[in-house]
Structures are given as C-alpha cells and as structure tokens.
Design a protein around this motif. Sequence first.
Motif, PDB file in Angstrom:
ATOM      1  N   THR A 120      -5.441  -2.040  -6.618  1.00 45.10           N
ATOM      2  CA  THR A 120      -4.643  -2.790  -5.885  1.00 45.10           C
ATOM      3  C   THR A 120      -5.234  -4.050  -5.340  1.00 45.10           C
ATOM      4  OG1 THR A 120      -5.199  -1.778  -3.874  1.00 45.10           O
ATOM      5  CG2 THR A 120      -3.070  -0.714  -4.949  1.00 45.10           C
ATOM      6  N   LYS A 126       2.654  -9.994  -0.827  1.00 48.17           N
ATOM      7  CA  LYS A 126       3.445  -8.739  -1.026  1.00 48.17           C
ATOM      8  C   LYS A 126       4.334  -8.809  -2.231  1.00 48.17           C
ATOM      9  CE  LYS A 126       3.261  -7.685   3.903  1.00 48.17           C
ATOM     10  NZ  LYS A 126       4.375  -7.337   5.008  1.00 48.17           N
ATOM     11  N   SER A 129       2.237  -8.139  -5.015  1.00 53.82           N
ATOM     12  CA  SER A 129       1.825  -6.622  -4.977  1.00 53.82           C
ATOM     13  C   SER A 129       2.770  -5.753  -5.520  1.00 53.82           C
ATOM     14  CB  SER A 129       1.301  -6.259  -3.637  1.00 53.82           C
ATOM     15  OG  SER A 129       0.387  -7.144  -3.236  1.00 53.82           O
ATOM     16  N   ALA A 130       3.801  -5.882  -5.064  1.00 54.53           N
ATOM     17  CA  ALA A 130       4.972  -5.177  -5.599  1.00 54.53           C
ATOM     18  C   ALA A 130       5.213  -4.927  -7.245  1.00 54.53           C
ATOM     19  CB  ALA A 130       6.383  -5.449  -4.995  1.00 54.53           C
TER      20      ALA A 130
END
Length: 241
Positions: A120, A126, A129-130
């Motif tokens: 990760t 964000k 990251s998804a």
Amino acid sequence: MKLSLIIPAYNEEGYLADCLRHVLAEVARQSARGPFEVIVINNASTDRTAEIAAGFPAVRVVTEQKKGLTHARQRGLAEARGEILAYIDADTRMAHGWLGRVLDLYQARPDAVCVSGPYTYYDLAKFKSALVRLYWLMLAKPTYLFTQYMAVGGNFAARRDALERIGGFDTNIAFYGEDTNIARRLAEVGKVLFDLGLVMPTSARRLDEEGFVTTAMRYVVNFMSEVVLKRPSTSAYRDVR
C-alpha cells in the motif's frame, strides 16, 4: 526460527530513519517470538545513509560497494544469520503485526520457501490508492493463483536454505523483474505464498515521478516476461530519490 531483516539502501537518507523506527518498533512488539536481527546494506551510497543507519544501535550496517539492488540482496544473504531472511525497502513503514504474520505463515505451512504480499502507499492520493487495492485483488491475486508464484521486492521473506539451493539472487538483473525472478526460481524448490493480508506500506515516489500508468505497465510487462521468457524485458532503470 531466527529471522533476519535485510534492508538494501542506496542514498536513502531521506527515508531510512523512518523505516528503521517502524522496523524496530515491530521487532520490540514481537520480541517474544525472536530472535531477530536488522541489517542495512549500504549499497555504495554517497549521502548520509550509512551514518543514519549506524545511529540505531540495534542495527548492523554492512557496506556493499558494487551498486545494484540484486548485489545488495545477495550481500544480505551472505551476511545474515537467520533461518528466514526478510527483505524490505528503505522507504517502507512496516505495519503493526507484519513480523508475526510472516512467522505464522511459516508455522502453518512447513512447505513454504517464500511468503510475500502487496504494497500500500502511504503518500498516494485516495483515488489512486483505491485503484492499487483493486489491482491486487482483481489482477495480482488471480495471476498468482495461475502461476503459483509472486513476490514483491520490498515485502517478502524467504528461507535461507531455499535461497542457497537456487544459488541466491541473479545479479545480472539490474532492477525490473528481480522479484519475479526470485519467486519463480524459489517455486521450483518449494511453495511460494502470496498473502493479501501481508501488507507493506511504502512510498509512491516512483509512481509520482514516472507516472502511475507507466510504472504499473512496466512492472506488469516485466512480470509477464519473467513468467514466459524467464528473463525481464527492461534492463534500464532510474534511481528515484
């Protein structure tokens, strides 16, 4: 089982201290399951990498003057005293419970010669990251189920005797594909496990510098090249610091 944590580091003065603080905190939490040793391979650095590593009394610093990730990994194999050799990158921030999960996987699977898991990114937007989480779930895991081997270079642990049986790391590989190469060769002597729960937070600096899609495609292409041709397709690489 004694476990050696090996951290190759080339000009990592900006990241290494944070990495070591996370590592040593995890070692302290898991001390009852030790012994552990932490080794930084100072890989021909020209900055304060060695000095920073030496500032942590619990860390052993070894200098490898021949620059290159696989040279640093191989030096770690030669220097470490553990039965299990765990390799992480100098820009990682080891998650709570990482060491325990590695040991649990080896206790549950005596046939395992390598365990690995996904990255990760602690400094990635964000939305991206998804996308990374979807990649591991929808693409990487099914691929592993097909090939039966996969390793992430900054997030894997291998048995020393298995690494020695296959002759260690291929130092002819500069960067891309080196993790798939070691996973493929270890799979010839035992079970390689890829566990989605064995997560390692790391920096997204290469994704940011070289482009999210470009970097992802480069890793995919070199993975497939190692699987099919038994060699990576990309020889050139750039240090991102």
